[in-house]
Enzyme design. Structure first.
Site, mmCIF file in Angstrom:
data_model
loop_
_atom_site.group_PDB
_atom_site.id
_atom_site.type_symbol
_atom_site.label_atom_id
_atom_site.label_comp_id
_atom_site.label_asym_id
_atom_site.label_seq_id
_atom_site.Cartn_x
_atom_site.Cartn_y
_atom_site.Cartn_z
ATOM 1 N N ARG A 156 35.544 3.613 -111.106
ATOM 2 C CA ARG A 156 34.660 3.690 -112.186
ATOM 3 C C ARG A 156 35.175 4.003 -113.553
ATOM 4 O O ARG A 156 34.984 3.863 -114.554
ATOM 5 C CB ARG A 156 33.378 4.107 -111.764
ATOM 6 N N SER A 169 27.433 7.880 -114.759
ATOM 7 C CA SER A 169 27.980 7.509 -113.527
ATOM 8 C C SER A 169 28.776 6.351 -113.632
ATOM 9 O O SER A 169 29.697 6.313 -112.787
ATOM 10 C CB SER A 169 26.778 7.478 -112.569
ATOM 11 N N GLU A 206 16.132 -1.991 -114.916
ATOM 12 C CA GLU A 206 17.049 -2.853 -114.528
ATOM 13 C C GLU A 206 16.904 -4.425 -114.652
ATOM 14 O O GLU A 206 17.800 -5.273 -114.971
ATOM 15 C CB GLU A 206 17.780 -2.646 -113.059
ATOM 16 N N PHE A 221 21.050 -1.238 -106.987
ATOM 17 C CA PHE A 221 20.007 -1.730 -107.893
ATOM 18 C C PHE A 221 20.288 -3.011 -108.692
ATOM 19 O O PHE A 221 19.417 -3.813 -108.772
ATOM 20 C CB PHE A 221 19.874 -0.445 -109.195
ATOM 21 N N HIS A 251 29.283 2.610 -107.376
ATOM 22 C CA HIS A 251 28.266 2.935 -105.945
ATOM 23 C C HIS A 251 28.134 2.000 -105.130
ATOM 24 O O HIS A 251 27.023 2.009 -104.422
ATOM 25 C CB HIS A 251 27.208 3.829 -106.574
ATOM 26 N N ASP A 262 23.661 10.875 -101.106
ATOM 27 C CA ASP A 262 22.478 10.489 -101.678
ATOM 28 C C ASP A 262 21.566 9.727 -100.526
ATOM 29 O O ASP A 262 20.491 9.366 -100.746
ATOM 30 C CB ASP A 262 22.703 9.354 -102.707
ATOM 31 N N ARG A 321 32.085 4.833 -105.766
ATOM 32 C CA ARG A 321 31.773 6.267 -106.342
ATOM 33 C C ARG A 321 32.994 7.018 -106.305
ATOM 34 O O ARG A 321 33.367 7.708 -107.311
ATOM 35 C CB ARG A 321 30.342 6.647 -105.590
#
Lengths: 274, 315
Positions: free
Chosen positions: B8, B35, B56, B81, B107, B115, B165
């Protein structure tokens, strides 16, 4: 002031013709959504024949105003307006919903000249309109974006995500129109999912709110003029309309939300619309 | 010592690079720019960055409108998402109208870790591959990420690029050239082929190295473009090695395994083994612990290869 367009009486003549197209197209197709097409007819006529800066010979013109039909089930009235503006031949209207037709049951931006966005799954057009409005600001183009929503469609959460974002991004080149015909598929909006106080909701979200009779051309044109003067925020026009407007037995008759007229009903309707 | 770099972070940096030469690029995020690392673009080109907040679905619609007006759009959020929450928007606004939006989601998979299941993304590849017209890419490391994002920026149409991530080991050096739709043979071999994607590529290479010490000669293929799939490479691997092991950080159904199996079954049936997540959600835990729990370690790959080779029809 919109200059050089048709007179009010000419607009009234045009909209009768478009309403007749809606009846004929859906009757021949044997399915479709006449009710919400007829409630939208006057506003869509005003847009395509007076308000919008567009060129049917050049549908991809970068500086054109954009019209997004978010309530995609009103496709018949959009197609009727596009055909009468010469985006495609009027005869093609009779191919609505038939295999290989460019006129799909709901709008398809990949097939139909003049259709800005595919729609039909409700609640998505306003977000799309924000994107076009932001691009216009980035590129310093002065086109305007008009997004047409149903009132039942305002049940969708994404409409309110978009309402919040449009005010946040201050897209004053964006106008939303809510076709407030008070009915959705299962019945009256206030029974299925109460939207009131609708104007206060939009106002609370940061929009300039105008309320009009959506079948009165004078009020329609005045609202669009007023919207052009609003700076720093988007404008919503809540247009009070009648589902099935123009055909006595279709008016406020929820049966014709998603049902085409029979040949006999069509004949009767066409007589009323002469 | 293996160098570990975050994909990322590579994404955030290459976006800035692209933004400098291409004024047409706009970037959207949904309140996760710190993030997804799109904040680097936001800081450099604030006028071309739109934070859509926690909305989103609206972000996908806005992306479509920008793309329909000629912009090259990058929209980022977490993989779970981007896929699960926005599926109808992806279908209506990007897939069917074929608009030029690149969904770059971070992620991916279960290495999101602590998480827990709400943030793990194990269905995304199945969902995105099911959308007509979408190109789906899962880079194996930071270098491939950079190259794939550049190619996506220059290739018209909707893309899904899945990133991770945690930091991941580099499997390429700076001379690597990414070719869209092409598999990469990471090492040749004749006894079996491991086809891997994303973070599983580095593990497949380690497994192959360990197997070599045991006298098993394994071919390793990286399949960065999941759609359209490099069918030729799969058929060749099946023909030449007679056994295929697929490894992915995704549900066993709908991802790399399913897609490779369809080609193998049709063109060159050979025994296959599937490493992926069984039909269940993972729990909170450290990334490595979760990979262990779900059978996605180097050891698991080694065992899968060894169990599959005896099933080969030809040797």
């Amino acid at each position: 002031m919109f200059v050089g367009g048709p007179s009010i009486s000419e607009l009234q003549k045009i909209v009768r013709k478009l309403r007749r197209h809606v009846i004929t197209m859906t009757a021949i197709a044997g399915s479709g959504h006449p009710g919400g097409s007829l409630s939208a007819a006057d506003i869509i006529t005003a847009l395509y024949f007076t308000v919008l800066r567009h060129d049917p010979k050049n549908p991809d013109w970068q500086d054109r105003d954009r019209f997004v039909l978010s309530k995609g089930h009103a496709a018949p009235i959009l197609y009727a307006a596009l055909a009468e503006c010469d985006y495609f031949p009027v005869e093609e209207l009779l191919t609505l919903r038939k295999l290989d037709s460019r006129l799909q049951g709901h709008p398809d931006r990949t097939l139909t000249p003049g259709v800005e966005m595919s729609s039909g799954a409700l609640g998505q057009g306003l977000s799309f309109g924000i994107g076009i409005a932001l691009a216009g600001k980035l590129d310093s183009r002065d086109y305007r974006v008009y997004v047409f929503l149903g009132d039942g469609e305002c049940d969708e959460g994404q409409v309110w995500e978009a309402a919040m974002a449009a005010a946040h991004f201050k897209v004053d080149n964006l106008v939303a129109i809510v076709d407030r015909n008070q009915q959705q598929l299962d019945g009256y909006c206030y029974d299925i999912m109460n939207l009131e106080p609708l104007a206060a909701k939009w106002r609370a979200f940061g929009w300039e709110v105008l309320e009009i009779d959506g079948h009165d051309f004078q009020q329609i044109l005045k609202a669009f003029e007023k919207a052009q003067e609003v700076k720093g925020k988007p404008t919503v026009i809540i247009a009070h309309t009648i589902k099935g407007k123009g055909v006595s037995f279709m008016e406020n008759n929820i049966e014709f939300h998603g049902k085409a007229p029979t040949p006999e009903e069509a004949e009767k309707a066409l007589k009323e619309l002469e | 010592m293996v160098t570990e770099v975050s994909t990322r972070e590579a994404y955030g940096k290459v976006l800035v690079e692209l933004g400098k030469t291409n004024p047409n690029i706009v970037v959207l995020d949904a309140d996760l720019s710190h993030s997804t690392m799109t904040r680097l673009f936001a800081e450099t080109f604030p006028e071309r960055f739109f934070n859509c907040g926690l909305a989103e679905q609206n972000m996908i619609g806005i992306s479509a409108g920008l793309a329909a007006s000629g912009k090259t759009v990058f929209a980022s959020t977490f993989a779970v998402f981007a896929s699960c929450r926005c599926f109808d928007q992806l279908r209506m606004c990007l897939s069917q109208p074929k608009l030029n939006v690149k969904i770059v989601a971070t992620h991916g998979g279960i290495t999101v870790g602590e998480d827990g299941f709400s943030h793990h993304s194990i269905e995304d590849l199945a969902l995105f591959c099911s959308l007509p017209g979408f190109t789906v890419v899962v880079p194996a490391d930071a270098i491939e990420t950079k190259e794939a994002v550049k190619i996506a920026a220059g290739t018209y149409g909707p893309f899904y690029i899945r990133l991770s991530r945690p930091r991941t080991p580099l499997v390429y050096d700076e001379n690597y050239t990414f070719t869209l739709g092409k598999a990469v043979t990471m090492r040749p071999g004749k006894d079996a082929t491991i086809i891997a994607i994303g973070i599983m590529v580095a593990k497949a290479l380690q497994a192959a190295q360990a197997l070599a010490a045991e006298g098993i000669d394994c071919c390793v293929i990286n399949m960065p473009t999941l759609k359209p799939l490099d069918e030729e490479a799969i058929i060749k691997a099946a023909s030449e090695t007679g056994a295929i092991i697929v490894a992915e950080e995704h549900l066993k159904h709908g991802g790399l395994g399913s897609r490779v199996a369809r080609v193998v079954a049709r063109e060159k049936p050979v025994p296959m083994a599937f490493l992926g997540i069984k039909d269940a959600y993972a729990k909170s835990g450290k990334p490595e612990e979760l990979l262990q729990r779900h059978g996605l370690t180097v050891k698991d790959i080694r065992q899968a290869v060894k169990s599959l080779i005896p099933k080969k029809v030809f040797r």
